[in-house]
Scaffold this active site. Structure first.
Site, PDB file in Angstrom:
ATOM      1  N   CYS A  88       0.780  -1.134  -0.081  1.00  0.00           N
ATOM      2  CA  CYS A  88       0.100  -0.033  -0.019  1.00  0.00           C
ATOM      3  C   CYS A  88       0.822   1.102  -0.045  1.00  0.00           C
ATOM      4  O   CYS A  88       2.072   1.011   0.284  1.00  0.00           O
ATOM      5  CB  CYS A  88      -1.059  -0.019   1.142  1.00  0.00           C
ATOM      6  SG  CYS A  88      -2.239   1.480   0.898  1.00  0.00           S
TER       7      CYS A  88
ATOM      8  N   CYS B   8       0.069   4.271   1.804  1.00  0.00           N
ATOM      9  CA  CYS B   8      -0.449   5.009   2.721  1.00  0.00           C
ATOM     10  C   CYS B   8       0.520   5.058   3.860  1.00  0.00           C
ATOM     11  O   CYS B   8       0.778   6.283   4.409  1.00  0.00           O
ATOM     12  CB  CYS B   8      -1.770   4.857   3.390  1.00  0.00           C
ATOM     13  SG  CYS B   8      -1.715   3.076   4.222  1.00  0.00           S
TER      14      CYS B   8
ATOM     15  N   LYS C 182     -12.233  -5.288   2.311  1.00  0.00           N
ATOM     16  CA  LYS C 182     -11.567  -4.357   3.432  1.00  0.00           C
ATOM     17  C   LYS C 182     -12.489  -3.136   3.684  1.00  0.00           C
ATOM     18  O   LYS C 182     -12.477  -2.353   2.846  1.00  0.00           O
ATOM     19  CB  LYS C 182     -10.234  -3.941   2.954  1.00  0.00           C
ATOM     20  CG  LYS C 182      -9.457  -3.012   3.850  1.00  0.00           C
ATOM     21  CD  LYS C 182      -8.112  -2.755   3.557  1.00  0.00           C
ATOM     22  CE  LYS C 182      -7.247  -1.640   4.850  1.00  0.00           C
ATOM     23  NZ  LYS C 182      -6.136  -1.273   4.310  1.00  0.00           N
TER      24      LYS C 182
ATOM     25  N   LYS D 159     -11.325  -8.075   6.395  1.00  0.00           N
ATOM     26  CA  LYS D 159     -10.701  -7.395   7.107  1.00  0.00           C
ATOM     27  C   LYS D 159     -11.507  -6.077   7.729  1.00  0.00           C
ATOM     28  O   LYS D 159     -12.154  -5.562   6.758  1.00  0.00           O
ATOM     29  CB  LYS D 159      -9.740  -6.812   6.557  1.00  0.00           C
ATOM     30  CG  LYS D 159      -9.033  -5.719   7.475  1.00  0.00           C
ATOM     31  CD  LYS D 159      -7.667  -5.300   6.888  1.00  0.00           C
ATOM     32  CE  LYS D 159      -6.993  -4.277   7.620  1.00  0.00           C
ATOM     33  NZ  LYS D 159      -5.995  -3.372   6.978  1.00  0.00           N
TER      34      LYS D 159
ATOM     35  N   SER E  58      -5.691  -4.144  14.280  1.00  0.00           N
ATOM     36  CA  SER E  58      -5.079  -3.376  15.552  1.00  0.00           C
ATOM     37  C   SER E  58      -6.007  -3.046  16.498  1.00  0.00           C
ATOM     38  O   SER E  58      -5.770  -3.134  17.991  1.00  0.00           O
ATOM     39  CB  SER E  58      -4.211  -2.247  15.048  1.00  0.00           C
ATOM     40  OG  SER E  58      -5.200  -1.465  14.390  1.00  0.00           O
TER      41      SER E  58
HETATM   42  C1  PBG Z   1      -2.931  -0.047   4.953  1.00  0.00           C
HETATM   43  C2  PBG Z   1      -3.157  -1.073   5.911  1.00  0.00           C
HETATM   44  C3  PBG Z   1      -3.979  -0.716   6.991  1.00  0.00           C
HETATM   45  C4  PBG Z   1      -4.047  -1.787   7.793  1.00  0.00           C
HETATM   46  C5  PBG Z   1      -3.481  -2.725   6.938  1.00  0.00           C
HETATM   47  N1  PBG Z   1      -2.904  -2.070   5.986  1.00  0.00           N
HETATM   48  C6  PBG Z   1      -4.539   0.717   7.418  1.00  0.00           C
HETATM   49  C7  PBG Z   1      -5.505   1.354   6.450  1.00  0.00           C
HETATM   50  O1  PBG Z   1      -6.000   0.839   5.697  1.00  0.00           O
HETATM   51  O2  PBG Z   1      -5.888   2.460   7.261  1.00  0.00           O
HETATM   52  C8  PBG Z   1      -4.729  -2.062   8.983  1.00  0.00           C
HETATM   53  C9  PBG Z   1      -4.301  -2.872   9.928  1.00  0.00           C
HETATM   54  C10 PBG Z   1      -4.668  -2.968  11.286  1.00  0.00           C
HETATM   55  O3  PBG Z   1      -5.396  -2.172  11.910  1.00  0.00           O
HETATM   56  O4  PBG Z   1      -4.301  -3.967  12.181  1.00  0.00           O
HETATM   57  N2  PBG Z   1      -3.901   0.399   3.876  1.00  0.00           N
END
Ligand code: PBG
Length: 324
Positions: free
Chosen positions: A120, A122, A196, A249, A275
């Site tokens: 990703c 970000c 997601k 997810k 998380s």
């Molecule tokens: C990156 C990504 C994220 C997570 C995994 N890959 C964050 C998001 O999309 O903001 C979140 C994983 C977690 O909360 O443990 N895009």
């Protein structure tokens, strides 16, 4: 006793029969352990909302990966924290970028351990969005695909065993498959973050990766938590484009979709116990409100029961120890 169920009670209570009639198994071999890798020497920096999970410099990441392997965990999932961020997120496809360096080091020390790289932008962009930003502030889907493809090839060249796109751009699985094949990496599988959701449960991760969007939110490209049919459709598209493993997810609020998507696609399925799910259990356990071990093993078992083959969890190492 007229109730047939009752006949099993005594044997089940002794333990041995419980194993025989249990429908769902849980073992370290089901887990993937996510890790945050960062530049620096001898760096191990706590993440406030994620007790026991740290930002790790490469040598520490190698150690942690080795511990995971010794506990019987077959795979780690790497997230990179670059030294600097920019508008495009160029740290993502830098051949000497943090994920590439960590992948090489972990594979060298633990050749048997599977390294999955999260893909990703970000974590690498100064604005915190998962793609290229147009002048009106929206994400340019198609321009982002080229950058993701470059990143996938760079990660695979560094030794990543599996590429896991989490950006949620449309068409990215096909674009990555094409780029990997063109680079001769026809055997590198794609684990697609297919369903997601735009979830508040990613909060602690964004603190860890300093990747909260500087403006707006991710609802343009991540999914609406109220939409189940759409999640099934999105996942089908990823499979058509070449995804080898699909993902749902977060995990616990979306068990229905783990079940539906497994039944619909018949594909290997990963669920990401994210998380925020981890932080909730840790916080309640620290306050003495919940028994952490019992809660975690129950939750992970239920994620498996819903239909997940693979459980990605920050509790992987602790759970693996409890299961020994
Ligand atoms: C990156 C990504 C994220 C997570 C995994 N890959 C964050 C998001 O999309 O903001 C979140 C994983 C977690 O909360 O443990 N895009």
């Amino acid at each position: 006793m007229p109730f047939p169920q009752t006949r099993l009670r005594r044997l089940r209570a002794t333990g041995a029969l419980r194993g025989l009639v249990r429908e769902t198994s849980l073992s370290a071999s089901d887990f993937v352990y996510p890790m945050f890798v960062a530049h620096g020497i001898d760096r191990r920096e706590p993440i406030e909302a994620m007790p026991a999970i740290d930002r790790l410099s490469i040598a520490h990441a190698v150690d942690e990966a080795k511990q995971a392997a010794e506990l019987g965990i077959p795979a780690v999932l790497l997230f990179g924290l670059p030294a600097a961020k920019d508008e495009e997120g160029s740290g993502a496809w830098d051949d000497e970028g943090i994920v590439q360096l960590a992948t090489r080091a972990i594979k060298e020390a633990n050749p048997e351990l599977i390294v999955i790289t999260d893909l990703c932008l970000c974590e690498y962009t100064s604005h915190g969005h998962c793609g290229v930003i147009r002048s009106d502030g929206s994400v340019d889907n198609d321009a982002t695909l080229d950058l993701l493809a470059r990143t996938a090839v760079s990660q695979a060249r560094a030794g990543a065993d599996v590429i896991a796109p989490s950006d949620m751009m449309d068409g990215r699985v096909g674009a990555l498959r094409q780029a990997l094949d063109d680079d001769g990496r026809v055997d590198t599988p794609i684990l697609a973050y297919s369903a997601k959701f735009a979830s508040a449960f990613y909060g602690p991760f964004r603190e860890a990766a300093d990747s909260a969007p500087a403006f707006g939110d991710r609802r343009g490209y991540q999914m609406d938590p109220g939409n189940g049919d759409e999640a099934v459709r999105e996942t089908r598209l990823d499979v058509e484009e070449g995804a080898d493993i699909v993902m749902v997810k977060p995990a616990l609020p979306y068990l229905d979709l783990i079940h539906r998507i497994k039944a619909d696609t018949q594909m290997p399925l990963a669920a990401y116990n994210v998380s925020g799910e981890y932080a909730m259990v840790k916080a309640a356990a620290t306050a003495g409100y919940l028994d952490e071990r019992a809660t975690v093993l129950e939750a992970l078992t239920c994620i498996r029961r819903a239909g997940a083959d693979i459980v990605i969890t920050y509790h992987a190492k602790e759970a693996a120890r409890w299961l020994q």
